[in-house]
Design a protein around this motif. Structure first.
Motif, mmCIF file in Angstrom:
data_model
loop_
_atom_site.group_PDB
_atom_site.id
_atom_site.type_symbol
_atom_site.label_atom_id
_atom_site.label_comp_id
_atom_site.label_asym_id
_atom_site.label_seq_id
_atom_site.Cartn_x
_atom_site.Cartn_y
_atom_site.Cartn_z
ATOM 1 N N MET A 48 0.819 -1.198 0.000
ATOM 2 C CA MET A 48 0.000 0.000 0.000
ATOM 3 C C MET A 48 0.869 1.271 0.000
ATOM 4 S SD MET A 48 -3.316 -0.524 0.040
ATOM 5 C CE MET A 48 -3.166 -1.855 -1.138
ATOM 6 N N PRO A 49 0.322 2.388 -0.486
ATOM 7 C CA PRO A 49 1.070 3.653 -0.440
ATOM 8 C C PRO A 49 1.436 4.026 1.003
ATOM 9 C CG PRO A 49 -0.904 3.871 -1.792
ATOM 10 C CD PRO A 49 -0.995 2.552 -1.109
ATOM 11 N N ASN A 50 2.512 4.742 1.165
ATOM 12 C CA ASN A 50 2.958 5.153 2.496
ATOM 13 C C ASN A 50 1.909 6.006 3.202
ATOM 14 O OD1 ASN A 50 5.436 3.867 2.132
ATOM 15 N ND2 ASN A 50 6.394 5.693 1.261
ATOM 16 N N TYR A 51 1.715 5.711 4.469
ATOM 17 C CA TYR A 51 0.817 6.470 5.349
ATOM 18 C C TYR A 51 -0.638 6.467 4.873
ATOM 19 C CZ TYR A 51 5.484 8.217 6.420
ATOM 20 O OH TYR A 51 6.824 8.312 6.702
ATOM 21 N N GLY A 52 -0.993 5.531 4.007
ATOM 22 C CA GLY A 52 -2.372 5.444 3.538
ATOM 23 C C GLY A 52 -2.807 6.615 2.679
ATOM 24 N N LYS A 53 -1.837 7.294 2.066
ATOM 25 C CA LYS A 53 -2.147 8.453 1.225
ATOM 26 C C LYS A 53 -1.856 8.135 -0.235
ATOM 27 C CE LYS A 53 -1.253 11.963 4.770
ATOM 28 N NZ LYS A 53 -0.486 13.197 5.114
ATOM 29 N N ALA A 54 -2.673 8.687 -1.112
ATOM 30 C CA ALA A 54 -2.500 8.457 -2.543
ATOM 31 C C ALA A 54 -1.180 9.030 -3.025
ATOM 32 C CB ALA A 54 -3.652 9.093 -3.316
ATOM 33 N N GLU A 55 -0.548 8.342 -3.972
ATOM 34 C CA GLU A 55 0.684 8.844 -4.571
ATOM 35 C C GLU A 55 0.380 10.104 -5.389
ATOM 36 O OE1 GLU A 55 2.873 5.855 -6.667
ATOM 37 O OE2 GLU A 55 2.502 4.334 -5.121
ATOM 38 N N PHE A 56 1.258 11.083 -5.292
ATOM 39 C CA PHE A 56 0.993 12.383 -5.907
ATOM 40 C C PHE A 56 0.820 12.276 -7.423
ATOM 41 C CE2 PHE A 56 2.457 16.809 -7.095
ATOM 42 C CZ PHE A 56 1.281 17.415 -6.698
ATOM 43 N N SER A 57 1.638 11.451 -8.067
ATOM 44 C CA SER A 57 1.512 11.284 -9.521
ATOM 45 C C SER A 57 0.144 10.741 -9.895
ATOM 46 C CB SER A 57 2.608 10.354 -10.048
ATOM 47 O OG SER A 57 3.871 10.958 -9.968
ATOM 48 N N HIS A 58 -0.411 9.878 -9.048
ATOM 49 C CA HIS A 58 -1.739 9.321 -9.318
ATOM 50 C C HIS A 58 -2.825 10.378 -9.149
ATOM 51 C CE1 HIS A 58 0.021 5.143 -8.123
ATOM 52 N NE2 HIS A 58 0.397 5.523 -9.335
ATOM 53 N N ILE A 59 -2.650 11.247 -8.162
ATOM 54 C CA ILE A 59 -3.595 12.357 -7.992
ATOM 55 C C ILE A 59 -3.548 13.276 -9.207
ATOM 56 C CG2 ILE A 59 -4.109 14.432 -6.646
ATOM 57 C CD1 ILE A 59 -3.143 12.942 -4.165
ATOM 58 N N LEU A 60 -2.346 13.561 -9.686
ATOM 59 C CA LEU A 60 -2.208 14.427 -10.863
ATOM 60 C C LEU A 60 -2.854 13.797 -12.094
ATOM 61 C CD1 LEU A 60 1.452 15.785 -10.547
ATOM 62 C CD2 LEU A 60 -0.687 16.919 -9.926
ATOM 63 N N GLN A 61 -2.697 12.494 -12.242
ATOM 64 C CA GLN A 61 -3.322 11.799 -13.375
ATOM 65 C C GLN A 61 -4.833 11.973 -13.350
ATOM 66 O OE1 GLN A 61 -3.656 7.523 -13.093
ATOM 67 N NE2 GLN A 61 -3.099 7.269 -15.245
ATOM 68 N N GLN A 62 -5.444 11.748 -12.187
ATOM 69 C CA GLN A 62 -6.888 11.876 -12.082
ATOM 70 C C GLN A 62 -7.344 13.328 -12.180
ATOM 71 O OE1 GLN A 62 -8.599 8.942 -12.293
ATOM 72 N NE2 GLN A 62 -6.460 8.332 -12.515
ATOM 73 N N SER A 63 -6.512 14.255 -11.719
ATOM 74 C CA SER A 63 -6.823 15.676 -11.854
ATOM 75 C C SER A 63 -6.889 16.077 -13.320
ATOM 76 C CB SER A 63 -5.761 16.516 -11.136
ATOM 77 O OG SER A 63 -5.720 16.236 -9.755
ATOM 78 N N TYR A 64 -6.013 15.484 -14.101
ATOM 79 C CA TYR A 64 -5.973 15.747 -15.547
ATOM 80 C C TYR A 64 -7.280 15.308 -16.200
ATOM 81 C CZ TYR A 64 -3.636 15.809 -20.171
ATOM 82 O OH TYR A 64 -3.253 16.067 -21.458
ATOM 83 N N TYR A 65 -7.750 14.125 -15.828
ATOM 84 C CA TYR A 65 -9.011 13.634 -16.379
ATOM 85 C C TYR A 65 -10.194 14.433 -15.843
ATOM 86 C CZ TYR A 65 -6.035 9.630 -17.552
ATOM 87 O OH TYR A 65 -5.027 8.831 -18.031
ATOM 88 N N TRP A 66 -10.120 14.849 -14.580
ATOM 89 C CA TRP A 66 -11.171 15.678 -13.987
ATOM 90 C C TRP A 66 -11.328 16.977 -14.770
ATOM 91 C CZ3 TRP A 66 -10.473 20.547 -11.606
ATOM 92 C CH2 TRP A 66 -11.572 21.036 -10.898
#
Length: 254
Positions: free
Chosen positions: A145-163
């Motif tokens: 699992m990601p560290n500290y139960g937080k989403a990886e920043f690159s993954h957040i950016l990917q979804q932000s792009y689609y958003w």
């Protein structure tokens, strides 16, 4: 005509994240067409996603899941047979997590996001994983699992792009899965908005470089010799090509 125009370039979340995290690798891939060989971990992520979709759509028995997993593993070129079992376990966990949230059959699989955004030279293109009525969920299979139960920043950016390309109203979430557990993270709208601005900034930066680089060598000269001891260069053949590229000894035919 610019270098990227000649290459029929399109912006994507993967390319923008590559530019952010490993600019030398971005130049190698996009400008010189030097790509690292996908390893089994990369391939099994695709296989896991396919199996999860199969489970959600078909309610298959164990024998059908195994047969489907073997078929997909062959299609993607999985080399280690143990990764077939790994993908099945991970996909089961992901499917169960989605079902527990009343997210069983996605309305759209691999939804296309495509726009020619104002003031940008190149199209933006991407594909979401599972789209439901008002939420898109991207599946990420992991060894842990990601560290500290937080989403990886690159993954957040990917979804932000689609958003950003979907109209900025839909919800987006990440589903991390291992062979033992899952982690479902819905990304807050504020983080999506911030991530969208970051990705737009990366696009502006790339297109600015495109304006000032008249040749492929100009692109190469924009960035220093990379640290080839990082995980980005774990493929030895790819690593050698990068080193030769920066030494001026790269042969396109090799």
């Amino acid at each position: 005509m610019s270098v990227l125009t000649e290459l029929n370039y399109r912006h994507s979340a993967g390319k923008l994240n590559k530019f952010r995290n490993d600019p030398q690798g971005y130049v190698a891939e996009q400008i010189f067409n030097i790509k690292s060989k996908p390893n089994d971990k990369m391939k099994r992520g695709n296989v896991t996603e396919e199996i999860a979709r199969f489970i959600l759509h078909r309610d298959p028995n164990d024998e059908q899941i195994l047969s489907y997993a073997q078929k997909k593993s062959e299609e993607y070129g999985i080399e280690d047979i143990e990764n077939v079992g790994w993908s099945i376990l991970c996909a089961r966990n992901m499917a169960e997590e989605l079902e527990s949230r009343q997210l069983k059959r996605p309305k759209i699989y691999q939804e296309e996001f495509k726009q020619h955004l104002p003031s940008f030279r190149y199209y933006s293109l991407g594909y979401g994983d599972f789209t439901y009525d008002n939420i898109t969920v991207d599946l990420k299979s992991k060894d842990r699992m990601p560290n500290y139960g937080k989403a990886e920043f690159s993954h957040i950016l990917q979804q932000s792009y689609y958003w950003g390309m979907s109209g900025k109203k839909r919800r987006f979430a990440l589903l991390y899965g291992t062979t033992k557990k899952t982690l479902f993270i819905e990304i807050p709208q504020k983080e999506l908005a911030d991530g969208w601005e970051i990705m737009l900034n990366h696009m502006r930066c790339i297109e600015h470089y495109d304006d000032i680089c008249n040749t492929r060598q100009d692109w190469l000269n924009m960035f220093p010799f990379p640290d080839t001891n990082t995980f980005y260069y774990s493929d030895e053949n790819y690593k050698e090509k990068i080193i030769n590229l920066y030494k001026g000894a790269y042969n396109e035919n090799n």
